[in-house]
Write an enzyme that holds these catalytic residues in place. Structure first.
Site, PDB file in Angstrom:
ATOM      1  N   ALA A 111       0.863  -1.187   0.000  1.00 39.79           N
ATOM      2  CA  ALA A 111       0.000   0.000   0.000  1.00 39.79           C
ATOM      3  C   ALA A 111       0.900   1.238   0.000  1.00 39.79           C
ATOM      4  O   ALA A 111       1.354   1.703   1.048  1.00 39.79           O
ATOM      5  CB  ALA A 111      -0.917  -0.001   1.220  1.00 39.79           C
ATOM      6  N   ILE A 112       1.185   1.732  -1.199  1.00 43.52           N
ATOM      7  CA  ILE A 112       2.116   2.842  -1.387  1.00 43.52           C
ATOM      8  C   ILE A 112       1.356   4.100  -1.791  1.00 43.52           C
ATOM      9  O   ILE A 112       0.421   4.046  -2.598  1.00 43.52           O
ATOM     10  CB  ILE A 112       3.146   2.500  -2.479  1.00 43.52           C
ATOM     11  CG1 ILE A 112       3.966   1.280  -2.082  1.00 43.52           C
ATOM     12  CG2 ILE A 112       4.056   3.683  -2.770  1.00 43.52           C
ATOM     13  CD1 ILE A 112       4.912   1.495  -0.933  1.00 43.52           C
ATOM     14  N   TYR A 115      -2.481   4.700  -2.625  1.00 45.34           N
ATOM     15  CA  TYR A 115      -3.082   3.365  -2.581  1.00 45.34           C
ATOM     16  C   TYR A 115      -3.378   2.904  -1.158  1.00 45.34           C
ATOM     17  O   TYR A 115      -4.069   1.910  -0.956  1.00 45.34           O
ATOM     18  CB  TYR A 115      -2.190   2.355  -3.299  1.00 45.34           C
ATOM     19  CG  TYR A 115      -2.305   2.434  -4.803  1.00 45.34           C
ATOM     20  CD1 TYR A 115      -3.099   1.540  -5.507  1.00 45.34           C
ATOM     21  CD2 TYR A 115      -1.645   3.425  -5.529  1.00 45.34           C
ATOM     22  CE1 TYR A 115      -3.224   1.614  -6.893  1.00 45.34           C
ATOM     23  CE2 TYR A 115      -1.763   3.519  -6.905  1.00 45.34           C
ATOM     24  CZ  TYR A 115      -2.552   2.603  -7.583  1.00 45.34           C
ATOM     25  OH  TYR A 115      -2.685   2.701  -8.951  1.00 45.34           O
ATOM     26  N   ASP A 200      -2.308  -7.790  -4.547  1.00 49.79           N
ATOM     27  CA  ASP A 200      -2.314  -6.335  -4.747  1.00 49.79           C
ATOM     28  C   ASP A 200      -3.434  -5.702  -3.943  1.00 49.79           C
ATOM     29  O   ASP A 200      -4.487  -6.319  -3.728  1.00 49.79           O
ATOM     30  CB  ASP A 200      -2.500  -5.997  -6.227  1.00 49.79           C
ATOM     31  CG  ASP A 200      -1.171  -5.961  -6.970  1.00 49.79           C
ATOM     32  OD1 ASP A 200      -0.146  -6.327  -6.367  1.00 49.79           O
ATOM     33  OD2 ASP A 200      -1.162  -5.568  -8.154  1.00 49.79           O
ATOM     34  N   ASP A 202      -5.394  -3.269  -4.799  1.00 49.29           N
ATOM     35  CA  ASP A 202      -6.580  -2.878  -5.564  1.00 49.29           C
ATOM     36  C   ASP A 202      -7.397  -4.103  -5.964  1.00 49.29           C
ATOM     37  O   ASP A 202      -7.931  -4.190  -7.067  1.00 49.29           O
ATOM     38  CB  ASP A 202      -6.211  -2.048  -6.792  1.00 49.29           C
ATOM     39  CG  ASP A 202      -5.279  -2.752  -7.740  1.00 49.29           C
ATOM     40  OD1 ASP A 202      -4.651  -3.746  -7.326  1.00 49.29           O
ATOM     41  OD2 ASP A 202      -5.166  -2.326  -8.903  1.00 49.29           O
ATOM     42  N   HIS A 222      -3.601 -15.481 -16.189  1.00 46.39           N
ATOM     43  CA  HIS A 222      -4.175 -14.158 -16.486  1.00 46.39           C
ATOM     44  C   HIS A 222      -5.519 -14.305 -17.203  1.00 46.39           C
ATOM     45  O   HIS A 222      -5.621 -15.003 -18.213  1.00 46.39           O
ATOM     46  CB  HIS A 222      -3.209 -13.370 -17.363  1.00 46.39           C
ATOM     47  CG  HIS A 222      -3.483 -11.901 -17.423  1.00 46.39           C
ATOM     48  ND1 HIS A 222      -4.651 -11.384 -17.922  1.00 46.39           N
ATOM     49  CD2 HIS A 222      -2.728 -10.838 -17.039  1.00 46.39           C
ATOM     50  CE1 HIS A 222      -4.608 -10.066 -17.865  1.00 46.39           C
ATOM     51  NE2 HIS A 222      -3.458  -9.704 -17.324  1.00 46.39           N
ATOM     52  N   GLU A 292       6.359  -8.057 -13.898  1.00 45.94           N
ATOM     53  CA  GLU A 292       5.579  -9.192 -14.362  1.00 45.94           C
ATOM     54  C   GLU A 292       6.278  -9.929 -15.504  1.00 45.94           C
ATOM     55  O   GLU A 292       6.117 -11.147 -15.661  1.00 45.94           O
ATOM     56  CB  GLU A 292       4.193  -8.726 -14.798  1.00 45.94           C
ATOM     57  CG  GLU A 292       3.192  -9.854 -15.017  1.00 45.94           C
ATOM     58  CD  GLU A 292       1.767  -9.349 -15.104  1.00 45.94           C
ATOM     59  OE1 GLU A 292       1.091  -9.303 -14.055  1.00 45.94           O
ATOM     60  OE2 GLU A 292       1.348  -8.981 -16.227  1.00 45.94           O
TER      61      GLU A 292
END
Length: 336
Positions: A111-112, A115, A200, A202, A222, A292
């Protein structure tokens, strides 16, 4: 005016209609939830020990070796790693084994900057749906520890805030995550947990994520590329990059925002990605999809021992739902 016979028919009709409506109303909570009901959860019977001769155990139907759990999707990779879909496992049975072994799980999230505002919603969903009944510790990597504390997070599990450097750009953040995982695996995780789960911030969980995700090295296919031919996968194709994958190689395209593994395997993965990123930086190269790309390069030559289907990391802007029976996590909910 209705004659006597017509009135009798009408009264019978209304009686039947009222009974039907009453039944539907009594079942409304069940009917309304059918679209989100877990198709793979089966309630099992627990047989208690008799005279102390046998331990308590679950009683369940015998598996049928001739009956495939799913016929519409691949459930086993070419290197014999299971691919986890709804309908391919029994969570109750897995949980029984899990509780006997008392595995410790570390859930990491970064959490940067702004975010941090997404952290509360993320943790609310993990509290509700992530690894119910498991021993879980949250590890929050942040450059704003005071902001995290100010959120007054209400969680029922241990939460540890780990301060990380302030990065100049989001690109530096995602490239730096592998270094953080590498370092923490050496100094912290090996002392405190058996498995590391990286997510993540989000993301929002909408359905239960349980012990079926655990494995030595686990990655998620994915959702945007799981039906794509190899030539359309967004691998790094420049030979100058450490993330380079030749055009005739590669299995699936994996998302780096959700992966799982033992502490040792996560350390090896993070170290390899970090070293590749450092070498690229020294040569003034940035891989096409940041960390990634390095993550996918590692998994081409170090096959995951288990794969999670796209239902574990869906995106609402994708249209293909035919083989997705349930959306367990939705990614990309960036509402600040």
């Amino acid at each position: 005016m209705l004659n006597k016979k017509a009135r009798v028919y009408f009264s019978c009709f209304m009686l039947i209609l009222g009974t039907l409506i009453g039944f539907l109303l009594s079942k409304w909570s069940e009917i309304g939830s059918l679209g989100w009901r877990e198709p793979d959860v089966i309630t099992l019977t627990v047989r208690m020990p008799e005279n102390g001769s046998l331990p308590s155990r679950m009683i369940y139907g015998k598996p049928d070796i001739a009956k495939a759990p799913r016929r519409d999707v691949m459930v086993l990779s070419p290197w014999l790693a299971p691919i986890v879909w709804a309908g391919t496992f029994n969570r109750d049975l897995l949980m029984e084994e899990f509780q006997h072994k008392k595995y410790r799980i570390g859930l990491t999230v970064t959490a940067i900057g702004k975010y941090v505002k997404l952290l509360k919603k993320f943790l609310e969903s993990t509290e509700r749906y992530f690894m119910k009944g498991g021993m879980v510790t949250y590890y929050v990597f942040t450059d704003r520890p005071d902001k995290v504390k100010a959120l007054s997070l209400e969680v029922n599990r241990p939460l540890k805030i780990i301060t990380v450097p302030k990065y100049p750009t989001w690109g530096h953040v995602v490239l730096g995550r592998m270094e953080i995982l590498k370092n923490q695996s050496e100094v912290l995780f090996q002392q405190e947990v058996d498995y590391v789960v990286s997510l993540d911030v989000d993301m929002v969980l909408f359905s239960h994520i349980g012990v079926e995700i655990l494995g030595e090295l686990v990655s998620v296919i994915h959702p945007g590329y799981y039906h794509s031919p190899r030539k359309d996968l967004p691998y790094e194709r420049r030979p100058a990059s450490q993330a380079f994958i030749p055009e005739d190689e590669g299995d699936f395209y994996y998302q780096a925002n959700f992966f799982v593994g033992t502490v040792q395997r996560i350390y090896q993965l993070a170290t390899a990605c970090y070293e590749g990123i450092v070498k690229d930086k020294a040569n003034d190269i940035q891989a096409v999809v940041y960390e990634e790309s390095h993550f996918n390069k590692y998994l081409v030559y170090n096959k995951p021992t288990k794969l999670l289907s796209p239902e574990y990391i869906w995106m609402n802007n994708l249209w293909r739902l035919k083989d997705i029976r349930i959306k367990r996590i939705v990614h990309g909910e960036k509402k600040f």
